[in-house]
Scaffold this active site. Structure first.
Site, PDB file in Angstrom:
ATOM      1  N   LYS A 197      -2.312 -13.000   3.694  1.00  0.00           N
ATOM      2  CA  LYS A 197      -2.795 -11.890   4.638  1.00  0.00           C
ATOM      3  C   LYS A 197      -2.366 -10.486   4.151  1.00  0.00           C
ATOM      4  CE  LYS A 197       1.662  -8.905   4.455  1.00  0.00           C
ATOM      5  NZ  LYS A 197       1.995  -8.043   4.119  1.00  0.00           N
TER       6      LYS A 197
ATOM      7  N   ASP B  63       6.298 -11.300   9.152  1.00  0.00           N
ATOM      8  CA  ASP B  63       5.164 -11.940   9.366  1.00  0.00           C
ATOM      9  C   ASP B  63       4.310 -13.425   9.637  1.00  0.00           C
ATOM     10  OD1 ASP B  63       4.828  -9.615   8.138  1.00  0.00           O
ATOM     11  OD2 ASP B  63       4.646  -9.373   5.937  1.00  0.00           O
TER      12      ASP B  63
HETATM   13  O1  C5P Z   1      10.938 -10.331   8.422  1.00  0.00           O
HETATM   14  P1  C5P Z   1      11.029 -10.159   6.844  1.00  0.00           P
HETATM   15  O2  C5P Z   1      12.422 -11.525   6.039  1.00  0.00           O
HETATM   16  O3  C5P Z   1       9.951 -10.866   5.991  1.00  0.00           O
HETATM   17  O4  C5P Z   1      11.422  -9.551   6.069  1.00  0.00           O
HETATM   18  C1  C5P Z   1      12.037  -8.954   4.442  1.00  0.00           C
HETATM   19  C2  C5P Z   1      12.303  -8.132   4.461  1.00  0.00           C
HETATM   20  O5  C5P Z   1      11.416  -6.547   4.898  1.00  0.00           O
HETATM   21  C3  C5P Z   1      13.416  -7.157   5.230  1.00  0.00           C
HETATM   22  O6  C5P Z   1      14.914  -7.693   5.084  1.00  0.00           O
HETATM   23  C4  C5P Z   1      13.503  -5.873   5.714  1.00  0.00           C
HETATM   24  O7  C5P Z   1      14.201  -5.455   4.508  1.00  0.00           O
HETATM   25  C5  C5P Z   1      11.936  -5.483   5.524  1.00  0.00           C
HETATM   26  N1  C5P Z   1      11.397  -5.167   6.596  1.00  0.00           N
HETATM   27  C6  C5P Z   1      11.971  -4.035   7.190  1.00  0.00           C
HETATM   28  N2  C5P Z   1      10.893  -3.681   8.701  1.00  0.00           N
HETATM   29  C7  C5P Z   1      10.166  -4.250   8.726  1.00  0.00           C
HETATM   30  C8  C5P Z   1       9.718  -6.042   8.254  1.00  0.00           C
HETATM   31  C9  C5P Z   1      10.459  -6.107   7.101  1.00  0.00           C
HETATM   32  O8  C5P Z   1      12.207  -2.165   6.924  1.00  0.00           O
HETATM   33  N3  C5P Z   1       9.044  -4.525   9.955  1.00  0.00           N
END
Ligand code: C5P
Length: 294
Positions: free
Chosen positions: A11, A138
């Protein structure tokens, strides 16, 4: 049994507006996400215990995900939700780690789709999407693909009409970026955010005109990422200097995406970037996300 094979598409955030940090540590975002026809491939076969093996596609190399990875988590969560089998997964990677293109999320989404399809769709679509959101912000989008507006921490998605596809040059620096680190630096910097014209972007997507879309690409994480790695800002300027209509950092980086007129223009720009990036790809946007391969 023949393995079920699934394409795991990357993406790109065309606009990424980052809001406040929430009590759960995530940030509120508003984003428009675009699937790319740039993908890993995930194969699944039933097994006694969950196992995941990663490798690079021929000609590519780099670090591979460490256990416990998101594909492992997908298999475990799916089995827990359905009372179904464990699976062994093989993931052939093309999407670099720490590029901001959602490669790990795409692999997880592809695993979910493969598990669902190979077991007669044990879960309803909404339950599959809920599992996806549990795995990562995502993952719902890369499961669905196409073009979508997303809010919340990125997991609440609504498809957007985008009748024409666009061509992108992707420049991959040799270093990865850490998403949590970039978000943390973003909070520390607390700079005023850029203007982002969501309505203008939707119109540009409908028009299919790359020049219009190019001027509307925005990513609030650029300031933080360029603060951590100043060379990234220069690399982005280099992509525009090489002839792309516009450029944007992919998610939290480190890839830089340059928007081009068509494939031939993309190849021209890519040729001029050969000395700037160790790896450059020319890819088209995609109307699909995770997809079964025959
Ligand atoms: O959701 P995911 O595990 O992919 O996110 C990885 C990291 O990215 C989270 O632990 C956070 O630190 C950061 N993040 C965030 N806000 C979001 C998406 C991701 O702070 N909306």
């Amino acid at each position: 049994m023949k393995p079920v094979r699934v394409r795991a598409r990357a993406k790109l955030n065309l606009i990424l507006k980052v809001g406040a940090r929430r009590p759960d540590g995530y940030h509120e975002v508003e984003t428009v996400m675009q699937a790319l026809d740039f993908f890993d491939e995930v194969s699944l076969v039933p097994a006694d215990a969950t196992a995941v093996a990663f490798s690079w596609a021929p000609g590519l190399s780099g670090p591979l995900p460490e256990a416990p990875d998101l594909v492992h988590r997908s298999i475990e969560l799916f089995a827990a939700a359905t009372g179904g089998n464990r699976f062994r997964a093989e993931v052939v990677k093309r999407i670099p780690l720490g590029a901001g293109l959602g490669g790990g999320s795409a692999d997880a989404a592809a695993a979910l789709l493969g598990l669902s399809e190979s077991q007669g769709r044990l879960l309803r679509a909404e339950d599959l999407f809920a599992l996806a959101a549990e795995i990562g912000s995502d993952v719902p989008f890369v499961l669905q693909g196409g073009t979508a507006y997303a809010a919340g921490r990125g997991e609440r998605i609504r498809a957007l009409p985008a009748p024409k596809q666009f061509w992108w040059v992707l420049g991959f620096p040799e270093f990865p970026m850490s998403t949590p680190e970039v978000y943390e630096r973003h909070d520390e910097l607390a700079r005023p955010l850029m203007d982002a014209d969501l309505d203008g972007l939707k119109d540009a997507l409908r028009s299919g005109e790359p020049l219009r879309l190019a001027g509307l690409l925005r990513n609030d994480l650029e300031l933080a990422a360029f603060d951590i790695r100043p060379e990234l800002g220069l690399l982005k300027e280099g992509v525009v200097a090489a002839g792309a209509f516009g450029a944007v950092l992919a998610g939290s980086g480190s890839a830089i995406a340059g928007l081009c007129r068509d494939e031939a223009h993309g190849r021209e720009v890519a040729g001029r970037l050969a000395d700037d990036f160790p790896r450059v790809e020319v890819v088209e946007s995609a109307t699909r996300g995770a997809e079964l391969v025959d």
